[in-house]
Design a protein around this motif. Structure first.
Motif, PDB file in Angstrom:
ATOM      1  N   GLU A   1       0.829  -1.207   0.000  1.00 35.13           N
ATOM      2  CA  GLU A   1       0.000   0.000   0.000  1.00 35.13           C
ATOM      3  C   GLU A   1       0.866   1.260   0.000  1.00 35.13           C
ATOM      4  OE1 GLU A   1      -3.436   2.047   2.835  1.00 35.13           O
ATOM      5  OE2 GLU A   1      -2.417   0.237   3.502  1.00 35.13           O
ATOM      6  N   THR A   2       1.905   1.274   0.812  1.00 35.01           N
ATOM      7  CA  THR A   2       2.780   2.437   0.916  1.00 35.01           C
ATOM      8  C   THR A   2       3.567   2.643  -0.381  1.00 35.01           C
ATOM      9  OG1 THR A   2       2.928   2.105   3.300  1.00 35.01           O
ATOM     10  CG2 THR A   2       4.621   3.490   2.300  1.00 35.01           C
ATOM     11  N   GLN A   3       4.032   1.563  -0.979  1.00 37.15           N
ATOM     12  CA  GLN A   3       4.760   1.646  -2.246  1.00 37.15           C
ATOM     13  C   GLN A   3       3.862   2.223  -3.345  1.00 37.15           C
ATOM     14  OE1 GLN A   3       7.636  -1.442  -4.356  1.00 37.15           O
ATOM     15  NE2 GLN A   3       5.537  -2.159  -4.382  1.00 37.15           N
ATOM     16  N   ARG A   4       2.617   1.748  -3.438  1.00 38.06           N
ATOM     17  CA  ARG A   4       1.675   2.286  -4.444  1.00 38.06           C
ATOM     18  C   ARG A   4       1.436   3.774  -4.223  1.00 38.06           C
ATOM     19  NH1 ARG A   4      -1.382  -2.417  -3.514  1.00 38.06           N
ATOM     20  NH2 ARG A   4      -2.798  -1.189  -2.252  1.00 38.06           N
ATOM     21  N   PHE A   5       1.302   4.186  -2.954  1.00 45.29           N
ATOM     22  CA  PHE A   5       1.106   5.602  -2.633  1.00 45.29           C
ATOM     23  C   PHE A   5       2.270   6.435  -3.159  1.00 45.29           C
ATOM     24  CE2 PHE A   5       2.262   9.142   0.103  1.00 45.29           C
ATOM     25  CZ  PHE A   5       1.113   9.926   0.038  1.00 45.29           C
TER      26      PHE A   5
ATOM     27  N   ALA B   1      -4.208   8.828  -4.347  1.00 39.44           N
ATOM     28  CA  ALA B   1      -3.569   7.552  -4.022  1.00 39.44           C
ATOM     29  C   ALA B   1      -3.860   7.094  -2.599  1.00 39.44           C
ATOM     30  CB  ALA B   1      -2.068   7.661  -4.240  1.00 39.44           C
ATOM     31  N   GLY B   2      -4.730   7.815  -1.891  1.00 40.63           N
ATOM     32  CA  GLY B   2      -5.101   7.398  -0.544  1.00 40.63           C
ATOM     33  C   GLY B   2      -4.485   8.184   0.581  1.00 40.63           C
ATOM     34  N   GLY B   3      -3.737   9.228   0.274  1.00 43.54           N
ATOM     35  CA  GLY B   3      -3.175  10.079   1.317  1.00 43.54           C
ATOM     36  C   GLY B   3      -4.265  10.902   1.985  1.00 43.54           C
ATOM     37  N   ALA B   4      -4.013  11.328   3.199  1.00 38.75           N
ATOM     38  CA  ALA B   4      -4.957  12.161   3.953  1.00 38.75           C
ATOM     39  C   ALA B   4      -4.491  13.616   3.908  1.00 38.75           C
ATOM     40  CB  ALA B   4      -5.055  11.687   5.397  1.00 38.75           C
ATOM     41  N   GLU B   5      -5.423  14.512   3.714  1.00 42.70           N
ATOM     42  CA  GLU B   5      -5.139  15.951   3.668  1.00 42.70           C
ATOM     43  C   GLU B   5      -4.441  16.405   4.947  1.00 42.70           C
ATOM     44  OE1 GLU B   5      -4.463  19.370   2.678  1.00 42.70           O
ATOM     45  OE2 GLU B   5      -5.936  18.603   1.253  1.00 42.70           O
ATOM     46  N   ASN B   6      -3.356  17.169   4.778  1.00 44.06           N
ATOM     47  CA  ASN B   6      -2.655  17.722   5.928  1.00 44.06           C
ATOM     48  C   ASN B   6      -2.154  19.139   5.659  1.00 44.06           C
ATOM     49  OD1 ASN B   6      -1.805  17.437   8.619  1.00 44.06           O
ATOM     50  ND2 ASN B   6       0.270  16.938   7.995  1.00 44.06           N
ATOM     51  N   GLY B   7      -2.640  19.760   4.590  1.00 46.60           N
ATOM     52  CA  GLY B   7      -2.247  21.124   4.247  1.00 46.60           C
ATOM     53  C   GLY B   7      -2.274  21.329   2.749  1.00 46.60           C
ATOM     54  N   ALA B   8      -3.299  22.013   2.249  1.00 45.60           N
ATOM     55  CA  ALA B   8      -3.454  22.254   0.816  1.00 45.60           C
ATOM     56  C   ALA B   8      -2.299  23.090   0.270  1.00 45.60           C
ATOM     57  CB  ALA B   8      -4.783  22.959   0.556  1.00 45.60           C
TER      58      ALA B   8
END
Length: 141
Positions: free
Chosen positions: A16-20, A88-95
């Motif tokens: 999962e992390t590699q795909r991200f 890719a599944g990351g969570a927003e942490n600062g636009a």
């Protein structure tokens, strides 16, 4: 020039992390250079030219998250990184945007990767360097 030769991350969710990272770093011109299967689950290497980032599998609890900032060559790369990382599944942490608390040309975006790491893409102006000298910027408190 960076002070680091390379960075290594460990994760319990390598696939999962590699795909991200494949998706999130592509807009920055950073791609996967290799994947090697190992008894403990494998390791992937990423970079623009050589390998600067290693992501390795581990067993047990997820390691303590870290913060990594990748050098973007333009503001558009920062924007594209942010969009790709979220897709890719990351969570927003600062636009994407200017971060004047660092300096007036610090344009960055932040996401949390599947392993909980705070991942940033930053463009610090047209001077052609990723990070200006420490004398020219404020430190994060």
């Amino acid at each position: 020039m960076s002070i680091f030769d390379h960075v290594s991350l460990k994760t319990t969710r390598l696939e999962e992390t590699q795909r991200f990272y494949e998706a999130a770093l592509a807009p920055l011109g950073i791609d996967k250079k290799f994947y090697v299967e190992r008894a403990e689950g494998g390791v992937a290497g990423f970079g623009r030219h050589g390998v600067d980032l290693f992501i390795g599998a581990m067993r047990g609890p997820e390691p303590t998250p870290v913060h990594m900032a990748f050098c973007a060559r333009t503001r558009e790369e920062v924007d594209a990184f942010h969009a790709a990382a979220l897709a890719a599944g990351g969570a927003e942490n600062g636009a994407p945007g200017i971060r004047p608390k660092y300096h007036k040309a610090y344009y960055a975006a932040f996401v949390i990767d599947p392993a909980g790491n705070n991942v940033e893409a930053v463009f610090q102006g047209p001077a052609g360097t990723c990070a200006p000298s420490a004398a020219g910027r404020k430190t994060q408190k």
